[in-house]
Scaffold this motif. Structure first.
Motif, PDB file in Angstrom:
ATOM      1  N   GLU A  50       3.832 114.491  17.340  1.00 36.68           N
ATOM      2  CA  GLU A  50       3.627 113.888  18.081  1.00 36.68           C
ATOM      3  C   GLU A  50       2.726 114.649  18.580  1.00 36.68           C
ATOM      4  O   GLU A  50       1.745 114.180  19.409  1.00 36.68           O
ATOM      5  N   SER A  51       2.432 115.664  18.787  1.00 36.59           N
ATOM      6  CA  SER A  51       1.174 117.030  19.409  1.00 36.59           C
ATOM      7  C   SER A  51       0.816 117.567  18.043  1.00 36.59           C
ATOM      8  O   SER A  51       1.715 118.313  17.669  1.00 36.59           O
ATOM      9  N   ILE A  73       7.377 124.909  19.950  1.00 35.55           N
ATOM     10  CA  ILE A  73       7.494 124.178  19.113  1.00 35.55           C
ATOM     11  C   ILE A  73       7.451 124.064  17.683  1.00 35.55           C
ATOM     12  O   ILE A  73       8.076 123.356  16.591  1.00 35.55           O
ATOM     13  N   VAL A  74       7.111 125.234  16.784  1.00 32.33           N
ATOM     14  CA  VAL A  74       6.904 125.639  15.182  1.00 32.33           C
ATOM     15  C   VAL A  74       8.364 125.896  14.720  1.00 32.33           C
ATOM     16  O   VAL A  74       8.509 125.607  14.116  1.00 32.33           O
ATOM     17  N   SER A 325       4.877 110.106   6.025  1.00 35.12           N
ATOM     18  CA  SER A 325       6.284 109.150   6.763  1.00 35.12           C
ATOM     19  C   SER A 325       5.259 109.486   8.062  1.00 35.12           C
ATOM     20  O   SER A 325       5.290 108.910   9.077  1.00 35.12           O
ATOM     21  N   ARG A 326       4.530 110.856   8.119  1.00 32.16           N
ATOM     22  CA  ARG A 326       4.651 110.675   9.949  1.00 32.16           C
ATOM     23  C   ARG A 326       2.972 110.696  10.654  1.00 32.16           C
ATOM     24  O   ARG A 326       2.500 110.653  11.176  1.00 32.16           O
TER      25      ARG A 326
END
Length: 361
Positions: A50-51, A73-74, A325-326
């Motif tokens: 998303e980010s 996040i990572v 897919s993303r």
């Protein structure tokens, strides 16, 4: 009268004590390139979301840098998903290489032989009966998938046992493939029946899992997948010489002192464990075990299905499918749908190629 002698070039050998290896520089370079491509896709998978995080920043965080928010996040949010995709893909690639090498058939992959369907049947049974939540779904699902894969493999092996055209008793490749295809259809019908008996919420949860989704991948699922991959790697690499002998035919293999049925059972058991646990973690990811060994065989130009190359290609396919897919598609698709979209045409290619070989012979 002059006698001329022709000498053929021999590959250089590397000897370290009692160990002797044949050096293949081109193959080593290709394997290194595949490993580099896998690591690049792995970092891209972490960067995608998303980010979006720049690729250089991802590498900086993985090597110990970055801010606290970036490390969260990572390392905490995205790394388990990327590692799960890598481990699952490598396990499926190795499982496919083992089964195709033993059965001498490019279609002999766990998802074509019914092993994946057996694991799916076991997991869906727990999801439907256990309500899709609680300890039954958290712990019972993976165990049921492993049990379903093992029981399916045992049933196929026993049904395929018989007398070969040469008079030997054992399991022949074509018989096992045909019985596996029939078992696969039977188990898929059983899964459909279970979904009709489930509640709407459980059926939706099971259907999402059956598409092979990495959305719920976490560290709890990563550990059993890594353990299963380690088991398959140890058995496969320890039996590399046996696999090479099994490709030579029953008579030649037996003359080399290999106990065919025992070694087949051990190797197929390792492949079943790897594919079943991989299926238990993320659901059935179609066509990776089928396509990875054949792609690796063509890229590395080997006479048989290479083990390390198949594992690398399998990881590349699953991680690459997760990235696609993303990032490529407008919606976040389950990774199994992406691999199925690639694997369907590849299966048709294999069938056409096998038909042409049969026609020419």
């Amino acid at each position: 009268m002059t006698l001329s002698l022709k000498t053929e070039s021999v590959r250089p050998a590397l000897r370290v004590g009692p160990v002797s290896l044949v050096l293949r520089p081109i193959m080593v370079l290709v394997v290194a390139a595949l490993a580099a491509a896998m690591l690049l896709l792995f970092c891209l998978d972490i960067a995608t979301g998303e980010s979006h995080i720049p690729l250089g920043r991802v590498i900086d965080v993985l090597t110990g840098g970055g801010t606290r928010a970036q490390r969260f996040i990572v390392l905490d949010s995205r790394l388990p998903r990327a590692l799960t995709a890598l481990v699952v893909g490598a396990a499926l690639g190795l499982a496919g290489a083992i089964t195709q090498s033993i059965l001498h058939n490019p279609l002999a992959a766990p998802d074509m032989l019914g092993i994946t369907a057996g694991a799916s049947f076991g997991a869906v049974t727990v999801l439907v009966i256990g309500g899709g939540s609680g300890l039954a779904a958290t712990l019972g699902g993976p165990l049921a998938a492993l049990a379903g894969g093992l029981l399916t493999a045992a049933a196929i092996y026993l049904l395929a046992w018989g007398r070969s055209p040469t008079g030997d008793r054992g399991v022949t490749g074509m018989r096992l493939v045909l019985i596996g295809v029939g078992m696969n259809a039977l188990l898929l019908s059983g899964i459909s029946w279970l979904l009709t008996r489930a509640s709407l919420q459980d059926a939706q949860r099971a259907q999402l899992w059956l598409n092979g989704s990495l959305n719920n991948a976490d560290r709890s699922g990563l550990l059993p997948a890594a353990f299963a991959l380690a088991v398959v790697v140890v058995v496969a690499l320890g039996s590399a010489r046996t696999l090479a002998a099994l490709r030579l035919g029953a008579d030649t293999t037996r003359s080399l002192g290999v106990r065919i049925q025992t070694q087949q059972a051990i190797l197929i058991g390792a492949a079943v464990v790897g594919s079943s646990v991989a299926t238990a973690v993320v659901g059935p990811v179609s066509f990776v075990a089928l396509a990875a060994p054949q792609i690796a065989r063509r890229v590395l130009r080997t006479p048989g299905e290479p083990l390390i190359g198949s594992a690398l290609i399998g990881a590349i396919l699953v991680v690459g499918a997760d990235v696609a897919s993303r990032s490529v598609f407008p919606a976040d698709l389950p990774v199994g749908i992406v691999t199925a979209a690639f694997g369907g045409p590849f299966l048709l290619y294999l069938l056409v190629r096998m038909n042409r070989k049969a026609t020419l012979s």
